[in-house]
Write a protein that holds these residues in place. Structure first.
Motif, PDB file in Angstrom:
ATOM      1  N   PHE A   1      -5.214  30.242 -11.096  1.00  0.00           N
ATOM      2  CA  PHE A   1      -5.070  31.844 -12.022  1.00  0.00           C
ATOM      3  C   PHE A   1      -3.840  32.891 -11.007  1.00  0.00           C
ATOM      4  N   CYS A   2      -3.703  32.457  -9.505  1.00  0.00           N
ATOM      5  CA  CYS A   2      -2.480  33.672  -8.778  1.00  0.00           C
ATOM      6  C   CYS A   2      -1.660  33.345  -9.362  1.00  0.00           C
ATOM      7  N   GLN A   3      -1.456  32.144  -9.921  1.00  0.00           N
ATOM      8  CA  GLN A   3       0.049  32.191 -10.969  1.00  0.00           C
ATOM      9  C   GLN A   3       0.341  31.896 -12.186  1.00  0.00           C
ATOM     10  N   PRO A   4      -0.298  32.585 -12.981  1.00  0.00           N
ATOM     11  CA  PRO A   4      -0.287  31.690 -13.774  1.00  0.00           C
ATOM     12  C   PRO A   4       1.045  31.708 -15.153  1.00  0.00           C
ATOM     13  N   GLU A   5       1.782  32.312 -15.368  1.00  0.00           N
ATOM     14  CA  GLU A   5       3.447  32.669 -15.995  1.00  0.00           C
ATOM     15  C   GLU A   5       3.717  31.152 -15.928  1.00  0.00           C
ATOM     16  N   PRO A   6       4.249  30.635 -14.743  1.00  0.00           N
ATOM     17  CA  PRO A   6       4.882  29.379 -14.062  1.00  0.00           C
ATOM     18  C   PRO A   6       3.770  28.019 -14.944  1.00  0.00           C
ATOM     19  N   LEU A   7       2.367  28.556 -14.248  1.00  0.00           N
ATOM     20  CA  LEU A   7       1.736  27.518 -14.950  1.00  0.00           C
ATOM     21  C   LEU A   7       1.864  27.106 -16.315  1.00  0.00           C
ATOM     22  N   ALA A   8       1.622  28.556 -17.157  1.00  0.00           N
ATOM     23  CA  ALA A   8       1.205  28.331 -18.243  1.00  0.00           C
ATOM     24  C   ALA A   8       2.593  27.771 -18.640  1.00  0.00           C
ATOM     25  N   GLU A   9       3.557  28.050 -18.049  1.00  0.00           N
ATOM     26  CA  GLU A   9       5.115  27.559 -18.601  1.00  0.00           C
ATOM     27  C   GLU A   9       4.871  25.893 -18.578  1.00  0.00           C
ATOM     28  N   LEU A  10       4.259  25.527 -17.451  1.00  0.00           N
ATOM     29  CA  LEU A  10       4.484  24.038 -17.236  1.00  0.00           C
ATOM     30  C   LEU A  10       3.423  22.998 -18.227  1.00  0.00           C
TER      31      LEU A  10
ATOM     32  N   GLY B   1       3.758  26.720   1.985  1.00  0.00           N
ATOM     33  CA  GLY B   1       4.074  25.900   0.689  1.00  0.00           C
ATOM     34  C   GLY B   1       5.005  25.834   0.809  1.00  0.00           C
ATOM     35  N   LYS B   2       6.119  25.884  -0.316  1.00  0.00           N
ATOM     36  CA  LYS B   2       7.481  25.847  -0.688  1.00  0.00           C
ATOM     37  C   LYS B   2       7.736  26.469  -1.918  1.00  0.00           C
ATOM     38  N   THR B   3       8.588  26.421  -2.293  1.00  0.00           N
ATOM     39  CA  THR B   3       8.781  27.515  -3.992  1.00  0.00           C
ATOM     40  C   THR B   3       9.335  26.246  -4.707  1.00  0.00           C
ATOM     41  N   VAL B   4       9.359  25.687  -6.091  1.00  0.00           N
ATOM     42  CA  VAL B   4      10.213  24.925  -6.905  1.00  0.00           C
ATOM     43  C   VAL B   4      10.246  25.055  -8.295  1.00  0.00           C
ATOM     44  N   GLU B   5      10.676  24.603  -8.727  1.00  0.00           N
ATOM     45  CA  GLU B   5      11.358  24.826 -10.183  1.00  0.00           C
ATOM     46  C   GLU B   5      10.354  24.514 -11.139  1.00  0.00           C
ATOM     47  N   VAL B   6       9.748  24.678 -12.270  1.00  0.00           N
ATOM     48  CA  VAL B   6       8.605  24.187 -13.249  1.00  0.00           C
ATOM     49  C   VAL B   6       9.409  22.550 -13.811  1.00  0.00           C
ATOM     50  N   GLY B   7      11.132  23.040 -13.924  1.00  0.00           N
ATOM     51  CA  GLY B   7      11.154  22.125 -14.410  1.00  0.00           C
ATOM     52  C   GLY B   7      11.728  20.910 -13.466  1.00  0.00           C
ATOM     53  N   GLU B   8      11.065  20.938 -12.447  1.00  0.00           N
ATOM     54  CA  GLU B   8      11.654  19.548 -11.648  1.00  0.00           C
ATOM     55  C   GLU B   8       9.956  19.300 -11.385  1.00  0.00           C
ATOM     56  N   LEU B   9       9.151  19.999 -11.404  1.00  0.00           N
ATOM     57  CA  LEU B   9       7.998  19.391 -11.883  1.00  0.00           C
ATOM     58  C   LEU B   9       7.810  18.723 -12.833  1.00  0.00           C
ATOM     59  N   PHE B  10       8.135  19.473 -13.952  1.00  0.00           N
ATOM     60  CA  PHE B  10       7.662  18.063 -14.915  1.00  0.00           C
ATOM     61  C   PHE B  10       8.990  17.490 -15.060  1.00  0.00           C
ATOM     62  N   GLU B  11      10.310  17.384 -14.315  1.00  0.00           N
ATOM     63  CA  GLU B  11      11.133  16.539 -14.895  1.00  0.00           C
ATOM     64  C   GLU B  11      10.256  14.745 -13.776  1.00  0.00           C
ATOM     65  N   GLU B  12       9.939  14.944 -12.946  1.00  0.00           N
ATOM     66  CA  GLU B  12       8.685  14.047 -12.130  1.00  0.00           C
ATOM     67  C   GLU B  12       7.790  13.453 -12.718  1.00  0.00           C
ATOM     68  N   PHE B  13       7.166  13.920 -14.273  1.00  0.00           N
ATOM     69  CA  PHE B  13       5.507  13.538 -14.133  1.00  0.00           C
ATOM     70  C   PHE B  13       6.639  13.318 -15.616  1.00  0.00           C
ATOM     71  N   GLN B  14       7.541  13.662 -15.879  1.00  0.00           N
ATOM     72  CA  GLN B  14       7.610  11.911 -17.239  1.00  0.00           C
ATOM     73  C   GLN B  14       8.039  11.021 -16.573  1.00  0.00           C
ATOM     74  N   LYS B  15       8.230  10.721 -15.532  1.00  0.00           N
ATOM     75  CA  LYS B  15       8.945   9.368 -14.926  1.00  0.00           C
ATOM     76  C   LYS B  15       7.776   8.441 -15.170  1.00  0.00           C
ATOM     77  N   ASN B  16       6.276   8.864 -15.266  1.00  0.00           N
ATOM     78  CA  ASN B  16       5.477   8.108 -15.080  1.00  0.00           C
ATOM     79  C   ASN B  16       4.324   8.005 -16.443  1.00  0.00           C
ATOM     80  N   PRO B  17       4.825   6.781 -17.275  1.00  0.00           N
ATOM     81  CA  PRO B  17       4.261   6.824 -18.474  1.00  0.00           C
ATOM     82  C   PRO B  17       2.531   6.963 -18.796  1.00  0.00           C
ATOM     83  N   MET B  18       2.397   6.618 -18.036  1.00  0.00           N
ATOM     84  CA  MET B  18       0.682   6.182 -17.451  1.00  0.00           C
ATOM     85  C   MET B  18      -0.071   7.328 -17.281  1.00  0.00           C
ATOM     86  N   LEU B  19       1.006   8.630 -16.771  1.00  0.00           N
ATOM     87  CA  LEU B  19      -0.429   9.118 -16.722  1.00  0.00           C
ATOM     88  C   LEU B  19      -1.254  10.343 -17.891  1.00  0.00           C
TER      89      LEU B  19
END
Length: 165
Positions: free
Chosen positions: A75-84, A46-64
């Protein structure tokens, strides 16, 4: 905060109710035979991304309607996912999480980070994929043993509440 992902689907209708932004986490300890996403098993892929990058992408679509965390094993990465998830909830959207562990197994971990992600989860689809119980007719899951749990109602009522899907 960083998150290791296999990829995203910006508009999914199969990973929970409504149109969803789905994040596929990288790394899974379950290795279920017949897994739909075996490429997500390797913790070094896989690849490493910033939580903020994913959230920015998410915000672009009001239909979601919300965001889904799939895998791999979220649940192997709970901390960043809880933040997101907190960011998603801040927009009034919902969070669905898939896990190969059952809800009871997640609670038994007594891990504050796992508990934090569970607190930020509206719907949990739990349990391992079992090839012998595979059913393509099921909504949002692949095998009969997997449950679709309304965690908001479960927390409110103090007992497990399944969603009728």
């Amino acid at each position: 905060m960083e998150l290791k992902i296999a990829g995203v689907v910006k508009e999914s209708i199969v990973d929970g109710r409504g149109i969803r932004y789905t994040v596929f986490t990288q790394g899974c300890p379950h290795h279920c035979p017949g897994c739909h996403n075996p490429q997500t098993h390797d913790f070094y892929g896989g690849k490493t991304v910033e939580v903020g990058e994913l959230f920015e992408e998410f915000q672009k679509n009001p239909m979601l309607k919300g965001m889904t965390f799939s895998g791999g094993e979220p649940f192997c990465q709970p901390e960043p996912l809880a933040e997101l998830a907190k960011l998603v909830h801040g927009m009034g959207k919902d969070v669905t999480v898939f896990s190969g562990w059952t809800y009871e197994q997640l609670l038994e971990k007594h891990d504050p980070q796992v508990d934090a992600l569970l607190q930020e989860t509206d719907v949990l689809i739990d349990g391992p994929f079992l090839e012998e119980q595979k059913n393509l007719e099921l909504a949002f899951r692949g095998s009969e043993n997997q449950r679709v749990i309304d965690l908001k109602e479960t927390r409110r009522k103090g007992q497990l509440v399944l969603l009728d899907v």
